[in-house]
Design a protein around this motif. Structure first.
Motif, short mmCIF file in Angstrom:
data_model
loop_
_atom_site.label_atom_id
_atom_site.label_comp_id
_atom_site.label_asym_id
_atom_site.label_seq_id
_atom_site.Cartn_x
_atom_site.Cartn_y
_atom_site.Cartn_z
N GLY A 179 0.82 -1.20 0.00
CA GLY A 179 0.00 0.00 0.00
C GLY A 179 0.86 1.25 0.00
O GLY A 179 2.08 1.19 -0.21
N SER A 180 0.22 2.37 0.23
CA SER A 180 0.95 3.63 0.30
C SER A 180 1.82 3.65 1.55
O SER A 180 1.47 3.07 2.58
N VAL A 181 2.96 4.31 1.45
CA VAL A 181 3.89 4.39 2.57
C VAL A 181 3.44 5.51 3.50
O VAL A 181 3.45 6.68 3.13
N GLU A 182 3.05 5.14 4.71
CA GLU A 182 2.56 6.11 5.68
C GLU A 182 3.52 6.30 6.85
O GLU A 182 3.26 7.09 7.75
N GLY A 183 4.63 5.57 6.85
CA GLY A 183 5.62 5.68 7.92
C GLY A 183 6.96 5.19 7.42
O GLY A 183 7.08 4.62 6.33
N THR A 184 7.98 5.44 8.18
CA THR A 184 9.34 5.07 7.77
C THR A 184 9.71 3.68 8.28
O THR A 184 9.15 3.20 9.27
N ALA A 185 10.68 3.09 7.60
CA ALA A 185 11.19 1.79 8.02
C ALA A 185 12.33 1.97 9.00
O ALA A 185 12.98 3.02 9.05
N LYS A 186 12.58 0.93 9.78
CA LYS A 186 13.70 0.95 10.70
C LYS A 186 15.00 0.81 9.91
O LYS A 186 15.04 0.23 8.82
N ASP A 187 16.08 1.34 10.48
CA ASP A 187 17.39 1.16 9.87
C ASP A 187 17.73 -0.33 9.86
O ASP A 187 17.39 -1.07 10.79
N LYS A 188 18.44 -0.73 8.82
CA LYS A 188 18.81 -2.13 8.69
C LYS A 188 20.26 -2.31 9.10
O LYS A 188 21.13 -1.55 8.68
N GLU A 189 20.51 -3.33 9.92
CA GLU A 189 21.87 -3.61 10.36
C GLU A 189 22.44 -4.79 9.57
O GLU A 189 21.71 -5.68 9.15
N PHE A 190 23.75 -4.78 9.38
CA PHE A 190 24.41 -5.82 8.62
C PHE A 190 25.57 -6.39 9.42
O PHE A 190 26.26 -5.65 10.13
N ILE A 191 25.79 -7.69 9.30
CA ILE A 191 26.97 -8.29 9.91
C ILE A 191 28.18 -7.94 9.05
O ILE A 191 28.04 -7.50 7.90
#
Length: 201
Positions: A179-191
């Motif tokens: 759907g439409s983006v109504e909020g932001t995503a969390k930052d993604k962590e990488f090993i």
């Protein structure tokens, strides 16, 4: 080097705060999703992935049904959170059900011409699912939509197949909301890269 695909992949995130503010016609989205799955590669071109796209009240009913099933599986306190999550999913514009046709997988597994790969057909059908889900997800992101993916199967598998009168050989593998983006995503962590990659030359 062209990095268009990489840029799309970097932008792809799980978005839970979705809405119905989508201007792309439902029919166009359906054809787009169909085309992506159609042209996603599968082992031996077996094409085991099946897709059901739900809009409007059918989309809402999916999450109502899921909530009803889960109510019998969790205690009352936990269901309060579950019910809130189902309400969040219903706010999205639509949902996509991904299935694997196990009749197709079995036919390839039993094919004497490729007996060497008999036991890999089930693994490769899961690779086909991953390819299709990732491709659809990235394609929807490319068109400005947000996506999250759920796995309430196998708890909801039988009732969902019964509701939509789907073949018994279709095995539910994932439920994708968009759907439409109504909020932001969390930052993604990488090993660390050193733990994941090696190069020999």
């Amino acid at each position: 080097m062209n990095t268009q695909l990489l840029d799309l992949m970097k932008h792809r995130r799980t978005i839970y705060d979705l809405g119905k503010n989508v201007t792309i016609p439902q029919a166009d989205l359906y054809e787009y999703i169909k085309a992506i799955v159609k042209y996603t590669p599968t082992a031996f071109n077996s094409q085991p992935v099946r897709v059901v796209v739900l809009f409007n009240e059918q989309h809402d009913q999916l999450w109502d049904l899921t909530g009803e099933i889960l109510q019998d599986q969790v205690d009352a306190d936990a269901f309060i959170r579950t019910k809130a999550k189902m309400s969040t999913f219903k706010k999205s514009f639509g949902s996509i059900l991904f299935f694997t046709d196990m009749d197709v997988v079995k036919a390839y597994a039993d094919n004497p011409k490729i007996a060497t790969y008999q036991y890999d057909q089930y693994n490769w059908s899961e690779q086909a699912q991953g390819n299709a889900q990732f491709a659809v997800w990235t394609g929807l992101e490319e068109n400005g939509l947000g996506v999250n993916i759920q796995h309430y199967n196998p708890l909801i598998s039988a009732p969902v197949k019964a509701k939509y009168k789907l073949p018994s050989s279709w095995q539910l593998r994932a439920e994708m909301n968009f759907g439409s983006v109504e909020g932001t995503a969390k930052d993604k962590e990488f090993i660390e890269d050193e733990k994941r990659f090696k190069m020999f030359k």
